[in-house]
Design a protein around this motif. Structure first.
Motif, PDB file in Angstrom:
ATOM      1  N   ARG A  31      28.991  35.876  65.360  1.00 14.17           N
ATOM      2  CA  ARG A  31      27.614  35.435  65.597  1.00 14.17           C
ATOM      3  C   ARG A  31      27.428  34.005  65.077  1.00 14.17           C
ATOM      4  O   ARG A  31      27.919  33.640  64.019  1.00 14.17           O
ATOM      5  CB  ARG A  31      26.645  36.373  64.873  1.00 14.17           C
ATOM      6  CG  ARG A  31      25.166  36.038  65.099  1.00 14.17           C
ATOM      7  CD  ARG A  31      24.331  36.433  63.907  1.00 14.17           C
ATOM      8  NE  ARG A  31      24.747  35.757  62.700  1.00 14.17           N
ATOM      9  CZ  ARG A  31      24.388  34.522  62.366  1.00 14.17           C
ATOM     10  NH1 ARG A  31      23.616  33.814  63.158  1.00 14.17           N
ATOM     11  NH2 ARG A  31      24.814  33.986  61.239  1.00 14.17           N
ATOM     12  N   ARG A  32      26.726  33.202  65.837  1.00 14.52           N
ATOM     13  CA  ARG A  32      26.473  31.818  65.438  1.00 14.52           C
ATOM     14  C   ARG A  32      25.012  31.454  65.715  1.00 14.52           C
ATOM     15  O   ARG A  32      24.432  31.907  66.714  1.00 14.52           O
ATOM     16  CB  ARG A  32      27.378  30.846  66.202  1.00 14.52           C
ATOM     17  CG  ARG A  32      28.874  31.030  65.947  1.00 14.52           C
ATOM     18  CD  ARG A  32      29.259  30.561  64.556  1.00 14.52           C
ATOM     19  NE  ARG A  32      30.701  30.701  64.336  1.00 14.52           N
ATOM     20  CZ  ARG A  32      31.273  31.725  63.716  1.00 14.52           C
ATOM     21  NH1 ARG A  32      30.516  32.721  63.259  1.00 14.52           N
ATOM     22  NH2 ARG A  32      32.568  31.776  63.556  1.00 14.52           N
ATOM     23  N   ASP A  33      24.453  30.627  64.849  1.00 16.49           N
ATOM     24  CA  ASP A  33      23.133  30.041  65.099  1.00 16.49           C
ATOM     25  C   ASP A  33      23.365  28.872  66.042  1.00 16.49           C
ATOM     26  O   ASP A  33      23.930  27.848  65.653  1.00 16.49           O
ATOM     27  CB  ASP A  33      22.520  29.589  63.770  1.00 16.49           C
ATOM     28  CG  ASP A  33      21.065  29.207  63.908  1.00 16.49           C
ATOM     29  OD1 ASP A  33      20.505  29.359  65.003  1.00 16.49           O
ATOM     30  OD2 ASP A  33      20.485  28.734  62.911  1.00 16.49           O
ATOM     31  N   THR A  34      22.935  29.024  67.283  1.00 15.14           N
ATOM     32  CA  THR A  34      23.357  28.132  68.366  1.00 15.14           C
ATOM     33  C   THR A  34      22.323  27.040  68.643  1.00 15.14           C
ATOM     34  O   THR A  34      21.118  27.293  68.627  1.00 15.14           O
ATOM     35  CB  THR A  34      23.587  28.962  69.644  1.00 15.14           C
ATOM     36  OG1 THR A  34      24.514  30.012  69.349  1.00 15.14           O
ATOM     37  CG2 THR A  34      24.137  28.108  70.758  1.00 15.14           C
ATOM     38  N   ARG A  35      22.829  25.849  68.907  1.00 16.18           N
ATOM     39  CA  ARG A  35      21.965  24.719  69.245  1.00 16.18           C
ATOM     40  C   ARG A  35      22.322  24.083  70.581  1.00 16.18           C
ATOM     41  O   ARG A  35      21.565  23.294  71.111  1.00 16.18           O
ATOM     42  CB  ARG A  35      22.069  23.648  68.141  1.00 16.18           C
ATOM     43  CG  ARG A  35      21.539  24.112  66.783  1.00 16.18           C
ATOM     44  CD  ARG A  35      20.047  24.334  66.837  1.00 16.18           C
ATOM     45  NE  ARG A  35      19.473  24.705  65.562  1.00 16.18           N
ATOM     46  CZ  ARG A  35      19.190  25.938  65.186  1.00 16.18           C
ATOM     47  NH1 ARG A  35      19.458  26.939  66.004  1.00 16.18           N
ATOM     48  NH2 ARG A  35      18.634  26.197  64.026  1.00 16.18           N
ATOM     49  N   HIS A  36      23.476  24.395  71.123  1.00 18.05           N
ATOM     50  CA  HIS A  36      23.948  23.780  72.361  1.00 18.05           C
ATOM     51  C   HIS A  36      23.964  24.835  73.469  1.00 18.05           C
ATOM     52  O   HIS A  36      24.651  25.847  73.360  1.00 18.05           O
ATOM     53  CB  HIS A  36      25.351  23.196  72.174  1.00 18.05           C
ATOM     54  CG  HIS A  36      25.416  22.120  71.135  1.00 18.05           C
ATOM     55  ND1 HIS A  36      25.491  22.405  69.782  1.00 18.05           N
ATOM     56  CD2 HIS A  36      25.412  20.772  71.251  1.00 18.05           C
ATOM     57  CE1 HIS A  36      25.536  21.266  69.111  1.00 18.05           C
ATOM     58  NE2 HIS A  36      25.494  20.262  69.973  1.00 18.05           N
ATOM     59  N   PHE A  37      23.225  24.584  74.539  1.00 15.61           N
ATOM     60  CA  PHE A  37      23.112  25.515  75.655  1.00 15.61           C
ATOM     61  C   PHE A  37      23.463  24.825  76.963  1.00 15.61           C
ATOM     62  O   PHE A  37      23.389  23.596  77.070  1.00 15.61           O
ATOM     63  CB  PHE A  37      21.683  26.066  75.734  1.00 15.61           C
ATOM     64  CG  PHE A  37      21.267  26.875  74.541  1.00 15.61           C
ATOM     65  CD1 PHE A  37      21.490  28.239  74.499  1.00 15.61           C
ATOM     66  CD2 PHE A  37      20.673  26.265  73.442  1.00 15.61           C
ATOM     67  CE1 PHE A  37      21.132  28.988  73.385  1.00 15.61           C
ATOM     68  CE2 PHE A  37      20.306  27.000  72.323  1.00 15.61           C
ATOM     69  CZ  PHE A  37      20.530  28.361  72.298  1.00 15.61           C
ATOM     70  N   GLY A  73      24.192  32.616  73.569  1.00 18.20           N
ATOM     71  CA  GLY A  73      23.875  32.012  72.290  1.00 18.20           C
ATOM     72  C   GLY A  73      22.418  32.229  71.932  1.00 18.20           C
ATOM     73  O   GLY A  73      21.556  32.399  72.812  1.00 18.20           O
ATOM     74  N   LEU A  74      22.130  32.224  70.636  1.00 16.44           N
ATOM     75  CA  LEU A  74      20.759  32.321  70.140  1.00 16.44           C
ATOM     76  C   LEU A  74      20.609  31.377  68.952  1.00 16.44           C
ATOM     77  O   LEU A  74      21.464  31.349  68.059  1.00 16.44           O
ATOM     78  CB  LEU A  74      20.429  33.751  69.710  1.00 16.44           C
ATOM     79  CG  LEU A  74      19.031  33.956  69.110  1.00 16.44           C
ATOM     80  CD1 LEU A  74      17.967  33.825  70.194  1.00 16.44           C
ATOM     81  CD2 LEU A  74      18.904  35.315  68.432  1.00 16.44           C
TER      82      LEU A  74
END
Length: 221
Positions: A22-28, A152-153
């Protein structure tokens, strides 16, 4: 234990794998749309989270209006600049970090703590704290479900609460806790982004685990 409640070894490993990856995502990937059936699965996972006294202190606002999304992005950018100023000598380094994906994510959800419903069970002494913890559990459910769906989230908390509440027309007593960016990504970070960017390193579990009584971290006592 009956079969309904038993996890096979591969299923158990998959749960731990989702937690680890799990990752805290910033790139979509911009311009994507989630199938409604997939989004519903994710929201059901969110809503199945545990909550103190079964109070379910969470509301989600699905931001579909493009103009509103832009106004929310502007609020986040204002806080980004303020944070950089407060950070002083690390301000320029901070500004090089990507802190949100509001414009590119497929779905933007506002996480809101509703007005208190008066639940006492399990939270008489910590009423607000237990509501916040319960909402956090729901986001973690969504995070893990999204990762299992190869999405991602990112949980964005950079905003001034009152202007955001006004934009979202929240009732008295409600509070926005985050803007949740959800959607497809080109790739997942191999490690938490802040570690990859050299901003901060995560600490080991053994530094956080204590026996019986509090241990002063500075002197080991």
């Amino acid at each position: 234990m009956d079969a309904q409640h038993r996890f096979s070894e591969p299923e158990r490993e998959a749960v731990y794998r989702a937690i680890a990856l799990r990752r805290d995502t910033r790139h979509f990937v911009p311009g994507q749309v989630l199938p409604e059936a997939q989004l519903l699965r994710l929201l059901q996972a969110f809503h199945q989270a545990p909550s103190v006294g079964l109070m379910q202190p969470w509301r989600l606002l699905r931001i579909r209006d493009a103009a509103l999304r832009e106004r929310l992005a502007a609020l986040v950018e204002a806080e980004r600049q303020t944070t950089a100023a407060v950070l002083g000598e690390r301000g320029a380094e901070f500004l090089r970090l990507k802190v949100e994906g509001l414009r590119d994510c497929a779905e933007l959800l506002a996480l809101v703590l509703p007005p208190d419903d008066g639940t006492v069970f399990g939270r008489r002494t910590l009423p607000r704290e237990m509501a916040l913890c319960s909402a956090g559990c729901a986001v973690q459910n969504l995070w893990l479900a999204a990762r299992a769906e190869h999405l991602g989230l990112g949980w964005v908390s950079m905003f001034e609460p009152q202007p955001l509440a006004e934009l979202l027309r929240l009732p008295e007593g409600a509070q926005a806790l985050g803007l949740l960016c959800l959607g497809p990504v080109e790739r997942f970070y191999e490690a938490p982004m802040l570690e990859q960017q050299g901003w901060r390193q995560g600490r080991r579990l053994d530094e956080m685990l204590m026996d019986n009584f509090w241990k002063n971290e500075s002197d080991g006592n």
